[in-house]
Write an enzyme that holds these catalytic residues in place. Structure first.
Site, PDB file in Angstrom:
ATOM      1  N   HIS A  55       0.825  -1.207   0.000  1.00  0.00           N
ATOM      2  CA  HIS A  55       0.000   0.000   0.000  1.00  0.00           C
ATOM      3  C   HIS A  55       0.862   1.261   0.000  1.00  0.00           C
ATOM      4  CE1 HIS A  55      -2.984   2.723   2.293  1.00  0.00           C
ATOM      5  NE2 HIS A  55      -3.444   2.585   1.065  1.00  0.00           N
ATOM      6  N   HIS A  97      -1.054  10.967  -1.875  1.00  0.00           N
ATOM      7  CA  HIS A  97      -2.344  10.512  -1.370  1.00  0.00           C
ATOM      8  C   HIS A  97      -3.281  11.643  -0.958  1.00  0.00           C
ATOM      9  CE1 HIS A  97      -5.227   9.230   1.723  1.00  0.00           C
ATOM     10  NE2 HIS A  97      -5.339   8.151   0.974  1.00  0.00           N
TER      11      HIS A  97
END
Length: 307
Positions: A55, A97
């Site tokens: 991730h 992100h």
């Protein structure tokens, strides 16, 4: 890959309704033959345990979404990495992100008068000058936010595969077409990549549907938990349903697997974000197809074997 407090619920609850009002026509990002029954990407899972995805790279060991995190995942033996794509003020695609640069860079020190430091309000050159590693560890001071092009070049070099998330596409109209263009320019939309090395996902159902409309051969994933009643509609345009692991049960996994996606193959389910042994074992027992983790070594060790 966490949703903002209201975003996850909105994606799951409103996504189905939003599909109905999407325009019927789209502009092609790149030539592609229409998907046919039985054609399209192969199933990602080719073994009897879930695929483990790093991730934002190996983000427990290196600053997230940086080339260092990609390289760390590679060094640990992980083939699949996940990232997040947004767009700068001058139209460049970057891998980061949060909507704001504040948490993972020194932007507040460099530009104190430009709060709230949103990605979309900075040029690519300004973002390239930020330190995206010092917040994580002094050892990574000077790490940079990569452009999508730089990121693709690195994972190509490492022979890794990509689970690409279109982050907050409502902030960046047209980002689906632009991302597909960049992928094509860097060789990531050829048959070899499309058949098993690339998945594009989003919390936005309309965005996932747009990717499928522009490139029906590309494998897609919806980040969220549509109701069981909604799953058949999602199966028209997405190959994966990718919910949070919280509350995931056998009935839901079975409901996903009972349907076939747009390429006439069973829907897959990748779940996130899992960093402990017990949860990894529980989810594998439910039959999930993939587990997305900040600390993928923990998941791999819990399940046994290599990826």
């Amino acid at each position: 890959m966490y949703a903002r407090p209201a975003a996850a619920a909105a994606a799951a609850i409103l996504g189905f309704g939003a599909l109905i009002i999407l325009p019927a026509t789209t502009t092609q990002a790149a030539p592609a033959a229409p998907a046919t029954k039985g054609s399209g990407p192969a199933r990602t899972v080719a073994h009897d345990r879930p695929t483990v995805v790093a991730h934002r790279g190996a983000s427990a060991q290196a600053p997230e979404n940086t080339l260092a995190a990609v390289d760390k995942a590679h060094a640990l033996g992980f083939t699949w990495v996940e990232n997040d794509v947004q767009r700068t003020k001058d139209g460049k695609l970057v891998v980061v992100h949060d909507d704001t640069l504040a948490r993972t860079t020194d932007v507040e020190q460099r530009y104190p008068d430009r709060a709230p430091w949103n990605v979309k309000d900075f040029t690519a050159a300004e973002i390239a000058g930020l330190d995206a590693g010092g917040w994580f560890s002094p050892a990574y001071e000077g790490a940079r936010i990569p452009t999508l092009k730089q990121y693709l070049q690195r994972i190509t070099h490492n022979r890794q595969n990509l689970l690409l998330e279109l982050k907050s596409p409502d902030l960046y109209p047209g980002i689906e077409k632009e991302t597909l263009r960049e992928l094509r320019n860097d060789g990531w939309l050829d048959r070899r990549h499309v058949d098993g090395r690339l998945i594009i996902q989003s919390f936005s159902a309309p965005s996932v549907r747009e990717v499928h409309a522009q490139r029906p051969d590309v494998k897609t994933g919806f980040l969220g938990t549509p109701s069981v009643a909604q799953l058949p509609e999602y199966a028209k345009f997405t190959d994966q349903i990718n919910p949070s692991h919280t509350g995931l049960d056998q009935a839901y996994v079975s409901a996903v697997h009972s349907l076939k996606g747009p390429h006439d193959k069973p829907l897959e389910l990748f779940t996130w974000t899992v960093d402990d042994k017990d949860t990894s074992v529980r989810l594998a027992g439910l039959g999930v197809d993939g587990i997305i983790s900040n600390n993928p070594s923990v998941v791999r060790d819990a399940l046994g074997g290599r990826d």
